[in-house]
Design a protein around this motif. Sequence first.
Motif, PDB file in Angstrom:
ATOM      1  N   UNK A  42       0.836  -1.206   0.000  1.00 31.74           N
ATOM      2  CA  UNK A  42       0.000   0.000   0.000  1.00 31.74           C
ATOM      3  C   UNK A  42       0.870   1.255   0.000  1.00 31.74           C
ATOM      4  N   UNK A  43       1.955   1.240   0.767  1.00 32.99           N
ATOM      5  CA  UNK A  43       2.852   2.399   0.820  1.00 32.99           C
ATOM      6  C   UNK A  43       3.527   2.633  -0.528  1.00 32.99           C
ATOM      7  N   UNK A  44       3.978   1.554  -1.164  1.00 33.74           N
ATOM      8  CA  UNK A  44       4.636   1.693  -2.464  1.00 33.74           C
ATOM      9  C   UNK A  44       3.636   2.145  -3.518  1.00 33.74           C
ATOM     10  N   UNK A  45       2.445   1.578  -3.488  1.00 35.29           N
ATOM     11  CA  UNK A  45       1.412   1.981  -4.449  1.00 35.29           C
ATOM     12  C   UNK A  45       1.096   3.464  -4.291  1.00 35.29           C
ATOM     13  N   UNK A  46       1.014   3.939  -3.049  1.00 34.69           N
ATOM     14  CA  UNK A  46       0.736   5.353  -2.795  1.00 34.69           C
ATOM     15  C   UNK A  46       1.913   6.216  -3.247  1.00 34.69           C
ATOM     16  N   UNK A  51      -1.517   1.208  -8.843  1.00 35.44           N
ATOM     17  CA  UNK A  51      -2.331   0.292  -8.051  1.00 35.44           C
ATOM     18  C   UNK A  51      -1.498  -0.879  -7.513  1.00 35.44           C
ATOM     19  N   UNK A  52      -1.932  -1.455  -6.398  1.00 32.12           N
ATOM     20  CA  UNK A  52      -1.291  -2.682  -5.924  1.00 32.12           C
ATOM     21  C   UNK A  52      -1.335  -3.785  -6.993  1.00 32.12           C
ATOM     22  N   UNK A  53      -2.401  -3.792  -7.789  1.00 33.39           N
ATOM     23  CA  UNK A  53      -2.503  -4.765  -8.880  1.00 33.39           C
ATOM     24  C   UNK A  53      -1.321  -4.618  -9.843  1.00 33.39           C
ATOM     25  N   UNK A  54      -0.970  -3.379 -10.177  1.00 31.50           N
ATOM     26  CA  UNK A  54       0.163  -3.130 -11.070  1.00 31.50           C
ATOM     27  C   UNK A  54       1.455  -3.612 -10.435  1.00 31.50           C
ATOM     28  N   UNK A  55       1.631  -3.365  -9.145  1.00 31.52           N
ATOM     29  CA  UNK A  55       2.826  -3.840  -8.451  1.00 31.52           C
ATOM     30  C   UNK A  55       2.911  -5.368  -8.479  1.00 31.52           C
ATOM     31  N   UNK A  56       1.786  -6.024  -8.238  1.00 34.78           N
ATOM     32  CA  UNK A  56       1.783  -7.495  -8.297  1.00 34.78           C
ATOM     33  C   UNK A  56       2.079  -7.978  -9.712  1.00 34.78           C
ATOM     34  N   UNK A  73       3.060 -11.250   3.658  1.00 37.94           N
ATOM     35  CA  UNK A  73       2.809  -9.929   3.074  1.00 37.94           C
ATOM     36  C   UNK A  73       4.073  -9.423   2.384  1.00 37.94           C
ATOM     37  N   UNK A  74       3.873  -8.718   1.279  1.00 35.87           N
ATOM     38  CA  UNK A  74       4.999  -8.188   0.517  1.00 35.87           C
ATOM     39  C   UNK A  74       5.711  -7.072   1.282  1.00 35.87           C
ATOM     40  N   UNK A  75       7.055  -7.119   1.219  1.00 38.11           N
ATOM     41  CA  UNK A  75       7.905  -6.078   1.787  1.00 38.11           C
ATOM     42  C   UNK A  75       8.853  -5.616   0.700  1.00 38.11           C
ATOM     43  N   UNK A  76       8.776  -4.336   0.364  1.00 37.64           N
ATOM     44  CA  UNK A  76       9.573  -3.758  -0.706  1.00 37.64           C
ATOM     45  C   UNK A  76      10.814  -3.101  -0.099  1.00 37.64           C
TER      46      UNK A  76
END
Length: 155
Positions: A42-46, A51-56, A73-76
Amino acid sequence: MATEDLMAKALAALGEVDGPMSVEVIHRLVDTGDDTGPMNIAEVADLLDISPHTLRYYERVGLVEVDRDSSGHRLYRPETVRRLVFLTRMRLSGMAMRDLQHYIALVDDGEATVPERLDMLLEHRDTIRRQIKELTLSLAATEYKIATYGGRAGD
């Protein structure tokens, strides 16, 4: 930090430049801030205004590798976020996904691929410069029409 904030930061950094961009200025453009710890999706998407979908999706197609915490949970990591900043800038500039995938594969293959990566980026830079010229002409035509309709151009 949304895309507008990133753009404002980038433009401010560019405004400080007299002459060609230095490596330091370019590094500032991909700096994600003082926080050096991992970020969640959520932090990276913001931060990137995607979107989180794009990150996935970027993870699924092999553009980034993302760590997971004990709960899955994902950690970037900061280096992953920096890569994502680069990827989103390249996508914004029109680089095709297949070209990004090829570029990242070259990066992952190591230093021997630097000449090919450089060639890709030089070609993409030429494309961006052409787009900027075309957009500048389009802006001039739009400003002209605004002025002919009694509006104020350049606002």
